[in-house]
Scaffold this active site. Structure first.
Site, PDB file in Angstrom:
ATOM      1  N   GLY A  23       2.240   5.409   0.750  1.00  0.00           N
ATOM      2  CA  GLY A  23       2.086   4.217   0.289  1.00  0.00           C
ATOM      3  C   GLY A  23       0.851   3.489   0.038  1.00  0.00           C
ATOM      4  N   GLY A  26      -1.912  -4.071   0.435  1.00  0.00           N
ATOM      5  CA  GLY A  26      -3.195  -4.802   0.122  1.00  0.00           C
ATOM      6  C   GLY A  26      -4.468  -4.582   0.790  1.00  0.00           C
ATOM      7  N   VAL A  30      -2.219   4.446   2.355  1.00  0.00           N
ATOM      8  CA  VAL A  30      -1.680   5.397   3.689  1.00  0.00           C
ATOM      9  C   VAL A  30      -1.248   6.426   3.294  1.00  0.00           C
ATOM     10  CG1 VAL A  30       0.155   5.283   5.392  1.00  0.00           C
ATOM     11  CG2 VAL A  30      -0.590   2.968   4.469  1.00  0.00           C
ATOM     12  N   LYS A  44      -4.175   5.322   7.674  1.00  0.00           N
ATOM     13  CA  LYS A  44      -4.279   4.122   6.727  1.00  0.00           C
ATOM     14  C   LYS A  44      -5.819   4.214   6.549  1.00  0.00           C
ATOM     15  CE  LYS A  44      -2.057   0.359   6.615  1.00  0.00           C
ATOM     16  NZ  LYS A  44      -1.619  -0.906   6.845  1.00  0.00           N
ATOM     17  N   ASP A 138       2.860  -9.010   9.946  1.00  0.00           N
ATOM     18  CA  ASP A 138       3.453  -8.771   8.671  1.00  0.00           C
ATOM     19  C   ASP A 138       4.727  -7.965   8.970  1.00  0.00           C
ATOM     20  OD1 ASP A 138       3.501  -8.537   6.074  1.00  0.00           O
ATOM     21  OD2 ASP A 138       2.338  -6.685   5.769  1.00  0.00           O
TER      22      ASP A 138
END
Length: 669
Positions: A23, A26, A30, A44, A138
């Site tokens: 993925g 912002g 990843v 990440k 988040d």
């Protein structure tokens, strides 16, 4: 969802071979990766523009350090990180399963036990995250993944740019992160973001899971934010107690929301009937609930409904104590009693030391049946009834641990008892009797003897040194250094709990009119930790012996009993701290702070002199504080100092042969 690497993607990072993309967000990309033949991991990698931002890199560095401390209770475990790399990166456990939004898109809204399981799992993760001093910031359905049916929360607590827009175009998804942001998140820099923002996000996530839409759904991010700030949530489709908890979590004011541990307690209280949970999720929830330090009370305006639900939690979870499996005998050699102080960063859990020669972490009490806990040559306990308990510290002890004490019984009709992993409706007991040593499990309905050893080790008045070690769910009992009993523990829900001492009649005296008595001294409860790989740069001052002067936190001061409970700390300038622990100086780490404390997490009860010298800064540091460390110089009464220090005050402590002779309040502006 995996996708092939792009031409510009690196083939490896920090020794990890990159295999696919998982993925992009912002903050960075990843990747799926692996080091040598190790397990698959999620990596990440921070975007280059943030890697060159020193302020962002500093936040990333400090938050990675805190994320390391998050226990893996329904979270993806942090495995590795390198904040100093050219492109900083974080390595976490790879959760091979779909995200909550993918499940809802494919199967529709969740219901009944499945929805309740997600609510419990995410609350468990927040309890673990907040317990380590981390805020997720988040939480959303994309960050809740399913591994073998158990929800796990990912992407917590790491510095990220504020995102208030999304590329999604569907009406219920277009607002992205905004849909799960608490009202205070829209106040700019004027309002501190607290863990309560994550609780709000929990409410929005569970509402989405149960209805298939966000509770403040609107046609644009701006309209969604306006609804969050001014309108009640749309919870149509949610019913029953879970709907009430979601509504409470979505309160506009942070102080009106439950904390994550309170939320988890309430969810577990609802865990009955078809909404029951079990297996790994139940174990993780109980462990997270019991391993978390209690928070300080907060002022609330509308929290009465939660208190009412909490009152029935014990009755609803009574079945916890009924689980059992066949006993397996395993021999494990226990550790010896502590002789040295801990090193910084070595302790993950509470640690208690109390000589039990005066009120401290144990108190003098009486019960309604004539049982007495007093202090005479130790913690003296006596009861004319079946049994009694002298409560100890409120802290919960989890994982591998050791409990040690000197124990003596009054006569052949008395047994000393150690209660451990006391988690409300369930607990374990170690009975130390003149003819028998026994470990038993006590549930809400019945008590079961797990194992016993018939050894005449506790003659009347004979003091024995007892060590109970819990390692890999095996309890090992030694008396004066000899292993007497090993027993596999049987209740997976009792992963943690409180410790207390008690007394009761021996088996042959239970039907007689006798008063049982026992004395316990020199209590110690501590985690069993592996030895450090290298000698530590510093250790905490051992305040129990010799003559010392050091900075400590005061956890409780009782002038009348001439006792004080202290936690040794390191008290260093920011520069000293970073030099000691090899931290690079940035604008957002301890190097720039005037003073930094490193806690030992070890509570020690010490005696005080009859008339210790006590000084304070009062409310006039310029007159009553000495340089270079701002230590109080103005005299103060014991009662005034006890009130000022509370359970978190710092003092410069002087001891002589383990007795406190002076305490000077430390002023930290």
């Amino acid at each position: 969802m995996k996708s092939p690497l792009r031409p510009a993607d690196p083939p490896s990072l920090g020794g990890y071979r990159l295999l696919a993309r998982l993925g992009e967000g912002g903050m960075g990309s990843v990747f799926l990766g692996r080091r040598d033949d190790g397990p698959l991991v999620a990596i990440k990698m921070i975007k280059p523009e943030y890697a060159h931002d020193e302020e962002f890199r500093g936040r990333f560095r400090s938050e990675v350090k805190r994320a390391w401390q998050v226990p893996p209770f329904c979270t993806a475990a942090v495995l590795d990180a390198d904040p100093e790399h050219r492109t900083p990166y974080l390595v976490v456990e790879y959760v091979d399963g779909p995200s909550l939004d993918e499940v809802v898109d494919r199967e529709g809204p969740l219901a009944d036990s499945r929805l309740h399981g997600v609510a419990v799992g995410v609350a468990t993760a927040l309890t673990a995250i907040h317990g380590a001093g981390v805020i997720h910031r988040d939480l959303k359905p994309q960050n809740v993944l399913f591994a073998l049916g158990t929800p796990k929360v990912i992407d917590f607590g790491i510095a990220r740019p504020l995102e208030v827009t999304s590329r999604h175009t569907r009406p219920d998804q277009m607002v992205g992160t905004v849909a799960y942001m608490a009202p205070e998140r829209f106040d700019g820099d004027d309002r501190e973001i607290t863990p309560a923002a994550d609780v709000f996000a929990w409410g929005a996530v569970i509402a989405y899971a149960g209805t298939g839409r966000t509770p403040f759904r609107a046609d644009s991010p701006v309209a969604t934010a306006a609804k969050i700030l001014t309108q009640p949530p749309d919870l149509t489709g949610l019913t029953g107690p879970l709907a009430e908890l979601v509504a409470l979590a979505l309160s506009k004011e942070p102080e009106d929301r439950p904390t994550a541990p309170e939320l988890l307690n309430l969810l577990l209280a609802q865990n009955t009937g078809s909404g029951g949970i079990g297996g790994p999720l139940r174990e993780a929830a109980e462990a997270a609930r019991l391993a978390t330090r209690p928070e300080r009370p907060r002022r609330r305006r509308r929290w009465a409904v939660a208190a009412a639900v909490t009152a029935v939690a014990t009755a609803l979870t009574a079945a916890v104590g009924l689980y059992s499996r066949p006993t397996e005998k395993v021999v494990v050699k226990p550790p010896e009693t502590l002789t040295t102080m801990p090193v910084p960063g070595a302790i993950r859990g509470a640690w208690v030391v109390d000589p039990l020669d005066r009120p401290g972490q144990w108190k003098a009490t009486t019960d309604a049946y004539g049982g007495v806990c007093s202090f005479k040559n130790g913690l003296a306990m006596s009861t004319p009834s079946s049994a009694m308990v002298c409560p100890g510290p409120a802290a919960s002890f989890a994982g591998d641990q050791m409990i040690s004490a000197d124990v003596a019984v009054d006569d052949t009709r008395s047994c000393a008892e150690i209660q451990f992993r006391n988690a409300g409706p369930g607990s374990y007991w170690l009975d130390l009797c003149p003819r028998t040593i026994r470990i038993r499990h006590e549930g809400a309905v019945r008590a079961t003897t797990l194992g016993s050893a018939d050894q005449p080790r506790f003659g009347p008045g004979q003091r024995r040194h007892v060590v109970l070690s819990l390692r890999d769910e095996v309890a090992t009992v030694t008396v004066d250094g000899d292993v007497e009993l090993e027993q596999k523990l049987t209740d997976p829900s009792l992963a943690a709990g409180r410790v207390a001492f008690g007394v009761g009649p021996a088996d042959e005296a239970k039907d007689q009119d006798v008063r049982a008595g026992a004395v316990i001294r020199r209590a110690e409860i501590r985690p069993i930790e592996a030895a450090p790989a290298a000698p530590p740069p510093l250790t905490f001052t051992d305040v129990r012996t010799g003559s010392t002067k050091s900075i400590v936190k005061v956890r409780g001061y009782n002038p009348k009993a001439r006792s004080v409970i202290v936690e040794p700390v390191l008290f260093l300038t920011g520069d000293e701290y970073c030099q000691t622990f090899n931290l690079a100086s940035t604008s957002d780490n301890p190097c720039e702070q005037a003073w930094v404390t490193e806690d030992s997490r070890m509570a020690v009860t010490l005696p005080t002199a009859a008339t210790p010298e006590l000084t304070s800064t009062f409310d006039d540091p310029e007159r009553c504080a000495a340089d270079p460390v701002t230590v109080g110089t103005c005299r103060i009464t014991p009662g005034q100092l006890a009130e000022r220090l509370g359970t978190e005050g710092l003092v410069e402590l002087t001891t002589r042969n383990g007795t406190v002779t002076t305490m000077a309040e430390v002023y930290t502006p």
